[in-house]
Scaffold this active site. Structure first.
Site, mmCIF file in Angstrom:
data_model
loop_
_atom_site.group_PDB
_atom_site.id
_atom_site.type_symbol
_atom_site.label_atom_id
_atom_site.label_comp_id
_atom_site.label_asym_id
_atom_site.label_seq_id
_atom_site.Cartn_x
_atom_site.Cartn_y
_atom_site.Cartn_z
ATOM 1 N N ARG A 18 -10.502 -4.264 -7.269
ATOM 2 C CA ARG A 18 -10.859 -4.080 -8.686
ATOM 3 C C ARG A 18 -11.466 -5.354 -9.218
ATOM 4 N NH1 ARG A 18 -6.633 -1.617 -12.856
ATOM 5 N NH2 ARG A 18 -5.923 -3.749 -12.851
ATOM 6 N N ASP A 25 1.282 -6.829 -9.811
ATOM 7 C CA ASP A 25 0.195 -6.641 -8.843
ATOM 8 C C ASP A 25 0.796 -6.335 -7.466
ATOM 9 O OD1 ASP A 25 -1.802 -7.295 -6.775
ATOM 10 O OD2 ASP A 25 -3.027 -7.871 -8.499
HETATM 11 C C1 PRP Z 1 -4.759 -2.347 -6.897
HETATM 12 C C2 PRP Z 1 -3.999 -1.155 -6.358
HETATM 13 C C3 PRP Z 1 -5.032 -0.057 -6.427
HETATM 14 C C4 PRP Z 1 -5.812 -0.419 -7.663
HETATM 15 C C5 PRP Z 1 -5.366 0.475 -8.771
HETATM 16 O O1 PRP Z 1 -5.572 -2.894 -5.928
HETATM 17 O O2 PRP Z 1 -3.479 -1.341 -5.088
HETATM 18 O O3 PRP Z 1 -5.880 0.002 -5.294
HETATM 19 O O4 PRP Z 1 -5.510 -1.789 -7.975
HETATM 20 O O5 PRP Z 1 -6.123 0.249 -9.902
HETATM 21 P P1 PRP Z 1 -7.133 1.334 -10.490
HETATM 22 O O6 PRP Z 1 -6.420 2.640 -10.488
HETATM 23 O O7 PRP Z 1 -7.415 0.818 -11.872
HETATM 24 O O8 PRP Z 1 -8.360 1.344 -9.622
HETATM 25 P P2 PRP Z 1 -6.435 -4.226 -6.161
HETATM 26 O O9 PRP Z 1 -7.837 -3.850 -6.555
HETATM 27 O O10 PRP Z 1 -5.696 -5.148 -7.069
HETATM 28 O O11 PRP Z 1 -6.568 -4.813 -4.715
HETATM 29 P P3 PRP Z 1 -5.424 -5.348 -3.691
HETATM 30 O O12 PRP Z 1 -4.638 -4.141 -3.245
HETATM 31 O O13 PRP Z 1 -6.228 -5.972 -2.621
HETATM 32 O O14 PRP Z 1 -4.561 -6.338 -4.431
HETATM 33 N N1 URA Z 2 -3.028 -2.734 -9.611
HETATM 34 C C1 URA Z 2 -1.771 -3.200 -9.440
HETATM 35 O O1 URA Z 2 -1.434 -3.725 -8.385
HETATM 36 N N2 URA Z 2 -0.897 -3.077 -10.468
HETATM 37 C C2 URA Z 2 -1.240 -2.499 -11.636
HETATM 38 O O2 URA Z 2 -0.381 -2.397 -12.524
HETATM 39 C C3 URA Z 2 -2.544 -2.037 -11.789
HETATM 40 C C4 URA Z 2 -3.430 -2.165 -10.775
#
Ligand code: PRP
Ligand code: URA
Length: 209
Positions: A104, A200
């Site tokens: 994201r 997160d």
């Molecule tokens: C997080 C989570 C989802 C996403 C959800 O991943 O694991 O994939 O955010 O958010 P959304 O519904 O608004 O798209 P992130 O992009 O933080 O990556 P990561 O798993 O590498 O930390």
């Molecule tokens: N991704 C995460 O890991 N946590 C949140 O709350 C939203 C997006």
């Protein structure tokens, strides 16, 4: 469109409380994600097809049932979805595993693709997409769109915590996809984090913050 399946089993809710706690460290966090995914998998695999086989017990021959074929694939969304893979594989060890990498953008909250590697026969498999967090829904919507572009038609989405905003967006974009979650939380905050959520998920699994 099917209603989301909210898995409010006491064991799942118990583990989720420790997962949410900010004092839970990465080791325990990873174990809890794995255990919750294993428990959720029980419901998400309820409609697997069975076939009859003949076996012999110590007493006699009998007909009994086993899961038919090897038609399941798991697709974690990197990174945080990786935390759910082992729990599900403990229950369905024959499943193949594909990976979709999305992150994201911290400003726009839009997902960006950086990796996609799927089993060659993915189009003929039932797919369970794994990601602990459904926030705005952007990542899940894009991952499922990528799978549909590869010809996949039977898709389920399994997350641990969903925000109402993400759930609404996902069911609007992909009404054919059954969603399984352990909790439907209150809302998103101004940074598009789930409230109360767990923070997160990727950072907590991999200890990157
Ligand atoms: C997080 C989570 C989802 C996403 C959800 O991943 O694991 O994939 O955010 O958010 P959304 O519904 O608004 O798209 P992130 O992009 O933080 O990556 P990561 O798993 O590498 O930390
Ligand atoms: N991704 C995460 O890991 N946590 C949140 O709350 C939203 C997006």
């Amino acid at each position: 469109m099917s209603a989301p399946f909210i898995m409010d089993h006491p064991l799942i809710q118990h583990k989720l409380s420790f997962l949410r706690d900010k004092n839970t460290g990465s080791k325990e966090f990873r174990e809890l994600i794995c255990e919750i995914a294993m428990l959720m998998c029980y419901e998400a695999t309820r409609n697997l097809t069975l076939e009859e086989v003949e076996i012999e017990t110590p007493i006699c021959k009998t007909k009994t049932k086993v899961v038919a074929g090897k038609k399941l694939a798991l697709v974690p969304i990197l990174r945080a979805g990786l935390g759910m893979v082992d729990g599900v594989l403990k229950m369905v060890p024959a499943a193949k595993v594909g990976h979709i990498g999305l992150y994201r953008d911290p400003e726009t909250k839009e997902p960006h693709e950086y990796y996609c590697k799927l089993p060659n026969d993915i189009a003929s498999r039932d797919v369970i997409v794994l990601d602990p967090m459904l926030a705005t829904g952007g990542s899940a919507i894009d991952a499922i769109r990528m799978l549909k572009q590869k010809g996949v038609s039977a898709i389920k989405f399994m997350c641990i915590i969903a925000a109402p905003e993400g759930l609404a967006a996902l069911t609007k974009a992909h009404p054919d996809v059954q969603v399984y979650c352990a909790a439907l939380d209150q809302c998103l905050n101004e940074h598009a984090y789930i409230v109360p959520g767990l923070g997160d998920a990727g950072d907590r699994i991999f200890g990157t913050k």
